[in-house]
Write an enzyme that holds these catalytic residues in place. Structure first.
Site, mmCIF file in Angstrom:
data_model
loop_
_atom_site.group_PDB
_atom_site.id
_atom_site.type_symbol
_atom_site.label_atom_id
_atom_site.label_comp_id
_atom_site.label_asym_id
_atom_site.label_seq_id
_atom_site.Cartn_x
_atom_site.Cartn_y
_atom_site.Cartn_z
ATOM 1 C CG HIS A 6 -1.632 1.306 1.400
ATOM 2 N ND1 HIS A 6 -1.171 2.321 2.202
ATOM 3 C CD2 HIS A 6 -2.777 1.749 0.861
ATOM 4 C CE1 HIS A 6 -2.024 3.326 2.144
ATOM 5 N NE2 HIS A 6 -3.000 3.008 1.336
ATOM 6 C CG HIS A 97 -6.548 3.857 -1.383
ATOM 7 N ND1 HIS A 97 -5.350 3.352 -1.842
ATOM 8 C CD2 HIS A 97 -6.280 4.473 -0.217
ATOM 9 C CE1 HIS A 97 -4.408 3.650 -0.985
ATOM 10 N NE2 HIS A 97 -4.934 4.332 0.015
ATOM 11 N N GLY A 130 -6.660 -5.529 4.461
ATOM 12 C CA GLY A 130 -7.066 -5.717 5.842
ATOM 13 C C GLY A 130 -6.604 -4.568 6.700
ATOM 14 C CG MET A 132 -2.593 -1.556 10.398
ATOM 15 S SD MET A 132 -1.996 -0.376 11.586
ATOM 16 C CE MET A 132 -0.262 -0.419 11.218
ATOM 17 C CB SER A 136 -5.510 -8.208 2.153
ATOM 18 O OG SER A 136 -4.886 -7.441 3.154
ATOM 19 C CG HIS A 153 -9.746 1.560 0.571
ATOM 20 N ND1 HIS A 153 -9.061 1.396 1.751
ATOM 21 C CD2 HIS A 153 -9.670 2.873 0.293
ATOM 22 C CE1 HIS A 153 -8.592 2.560 2.155
ATOM 23 N NE2 HIS A 153 -8.967 3.473 1.291
ATOM 24 N N GLY A 154 -11.593 -0.563 2.992
ATOM 25 C CA GLY A 154 -11.117 -1.090 4.270
ATOM 26 C C GLY A 154 -9.864 -0.378 4.717
#
Length: 188
Positions: A6, A97, A130, A132, A136, A153-154
């Protein structure tokens, strides 16, 4: 197996946004636009200020995309070295995102800002990271018109960025997660 990572624009997008929020607030004040809250300030499409904001925003979004591509290339190279055989890439998904784009919805051209969301057109691959260390997901968009083809997107945070840096050192590494992914097979 999937590799996830990410990254956004590494803070520059936020700096650009903060600058243009201040510009919008000043213009609304200057033009005597009465707002219930100054955080509702806006730039008017067609003005030089709006055009400059969009140009800088697009630059930051493109930088973020290229940043993820470079980082994923490096992750693949390191995983290949770690497992001792070349990683054969099957599929790469690189999705934005927290971004803004001009799109057509319900017959009108509109600006859509997805904060905490990804674009989820029908059949479009996406990533739901996910929080942390939790699971995911690699997903496929449904193209729900009522959500403007969006999906949350969580990726909530358990730790602030500074707390994560203190907690997850090289001695105590964190799991793979986040928002660019590569599917691969390891032969051998």
């Amino acid at each position: 197996m999937w590799l996830f990572l990410h990254s956004g624009s590494r803070g520059v997008g936020n700096k650009i946004a903060q600058h243009h929020i201040r510009v919008a607030q000043e213009l609304c004040r200057k033009w005597w636009i009465d707002l219930p809250d100054r955080d509702l300030a806006y730039l008017v499409e067609g003005t030089p200020e709006f055009s400059r904001y969009i140009a800088e925003l697009r630059w930051a979004q493109h930088f973020a995309l290229l940043n993820r591509e470079e980082m994923m290339d490096r992750v693949i190279r390191q995983v290949s070295e770690w497992v001792g055989v070349p990683v054969e890439e099957r599929e790469r998904i690189n999705c934005h995102h927290n971004f803004t784009e001009s799109e057509e919805h319900f017959g009108k051209r509109v600006w859509v800002s997805r904060k905490g969301a990804i674009r989820a057109d029908a059949g479009r691959p996406g990533l739901i990271p996910g929080s942390m260390g939790t699971a995911s997901y690699v997903v496929e968009g449904l193209g729900d018109r009522m959500s403007l083809n969006s999906s949350p997107h969580g990726a909530g945070r358990t730790y602030s960025r500074s707390a994560a840096r203190r907690t997850f050192t090289q001695d105590r590494s964190s799991p793979w997660w986040w928002c660019s992914a590569v599917s691969f097979d390891v032969d051998g």
